[in-house]
Design a protein around this motif. Structure first.
Motif, short mmCIF file in Angstrom:
data_model
loop_
_atom_site.label_atom_id
_atom_site.label_comp_id
_atom_site.label_asym_id
_atom_site.label_seq_id
_atom_site.Cartn_x
_atom_site.Cartn_y
_atom_site.Cartn_z
N SER A 236 39.42 50.35 25.28
CA SER A 236 40.03 49.73 26.27
C SER A 236 39.46 49.87 27.79
O SER A 236 38.29 50.73 27.68
N LEU A 237 40.08 49.62 28.72
CA LEU A 237 39.49 49.83 30.23
C LEU A 237 40.54 50.52 31.08
O LEU A 237 41.77 50.00 30.78
N GLU A 238 40.14 51.18 31.81
CA GLU A 238 40.91 51.63 32.98
C GLU A 238 40.67 50.91 34.31
O GLU A 238 39.42 50.94 34.57
N GLY A 239 41.29 50.12 35.11
CA GLY A 239 41.30 49.58 36.14
C GLY A 239 40.46 48.20 35.77
O GLY A 239 40.87 47.49 34.66
N GLY A 240 39.79 47.87 36.64
CA GLY A 240 39.00 46.45 36.48
C GLY A 240 39.81 45.33 37.17
O GLY A 240 41.03 45.51 37.69
N THR A 241 39.56 44.20 37.29
CA THR A 241 39.97 42.79 37.66
C THR A 241 40.36 41.96 36.41
O THR A 241 39.46 41.89 35.41
N THR A 242 41.75 41.45 36.54
CA THR A 242 42.16 40.68 35.37
C THR A 242 42.06 39.41 35.57
O THR A 242 42.49 38.77 36.79
N TYR A 243 41.54 38.48 34.76
CA TYR A 243 41.54 36.98 34.96
C TYR A 243 42.25 36.25 33.76
O TYR A 243 41.94 36.82 32.70
N HIS A 244 43.18 35.28 34.07
CA HIS A 244 43.86 34.50 32.96
C HIS A 244 42.70 33.36 33.08
O HIS A 244 42.70 32.41 33.85
N LEU A 245 41.97 32.96 31.83
CA LEU A 245 41.08 32.07 31.47
C LEU A 245 41.74 30.95 30.72
O LEU A 245 42.58 31.23 29.56
N SER A 246 41.65 29.69 30.73
CA SER A 246 42.10 28.71 30.21
C SER A 246 40.93 27.49 30.11
O SER A 246 39.83 27.49 31.01
N LYS A 247 41.17 26.42 29.39
CA LYS A 247 40.27 25.26 29.37
C LYS A 247 39.80 24.97 30.61
O LYS A 247 40.49 24.63 31.75
#
Length: 150
Positions: A107-118
């Motif tokens: 796992s990761l602590e922190g970071g930037t989250t992206y919701h990816l789709s087609k």
């Protein structure tokens, strides 16, 4: 046809990235034509479509996985099917070296989250942790252009 357009787009991006930053290996080293039948078959199982010194184009389909970190591999991901939550950056938790130039972690602590789709495209520079944390569609299909740097 859509697969060929996506592949052509990725190879163009790889060429632009190669021109923008001095990379070793002279990528691409040759002209590659990969027909849609082969692309479709590779996408179904995952694996390389093009493999040159310094450049690999992958077709992948997988669920969530571990955090990855590559010392020299820069990614361009082009999403073609499904959805995924990708976390980029942050600090790897319990990282372990799995190859000479690669680490993995649960796992990761922190970071930037992206919701990816087609249709989405994301680039990830070398030395940047990245994690397909969730795949709500159970599978996700994407092309991965891997460009090796020094």
């Amino acid at each position: 046809m859509k697969s060929l357009v996506a592949l052509a787009t990725m190879l163009t991006m790889a060429g632009l990235l190669t021109a923008a930053a001095p990379l070793g290996g002279g990528v691409p080293a040759a002209v590659h034509y990969v027909g849609h039948d082969e692309v479709t078959a590779t996408m179904a199982k995952g694996g390389p479509i093009v493999s040159d010194p310094g450049l690999v184009v992958l077709a992948q389909r997988r669920g969530a996985g571990e955090v990855e970190y590559h010392d020299h591999t820069n990614h361009v991901f082009v999403m073609v099917e499904g959805e995924a939550t990708l976390v980029v950056g942050g600090t790897m938790v319990d990282a372990r070296r799995t190859a000479a130039n690669q680490m993995r972690a649960p796992s990761l602590e922190g970071g930037t989250t992206y919701h990816l789709s087609k249709g989405d495209v994301i680039t990830i520079p070398a030395k940047t942790p990245h994690w397909f944390k969730e795949v709500p569609t159970k599978t996700v299909a994407y092309y991965g252009v891997n460009i090796e740097s020094e």
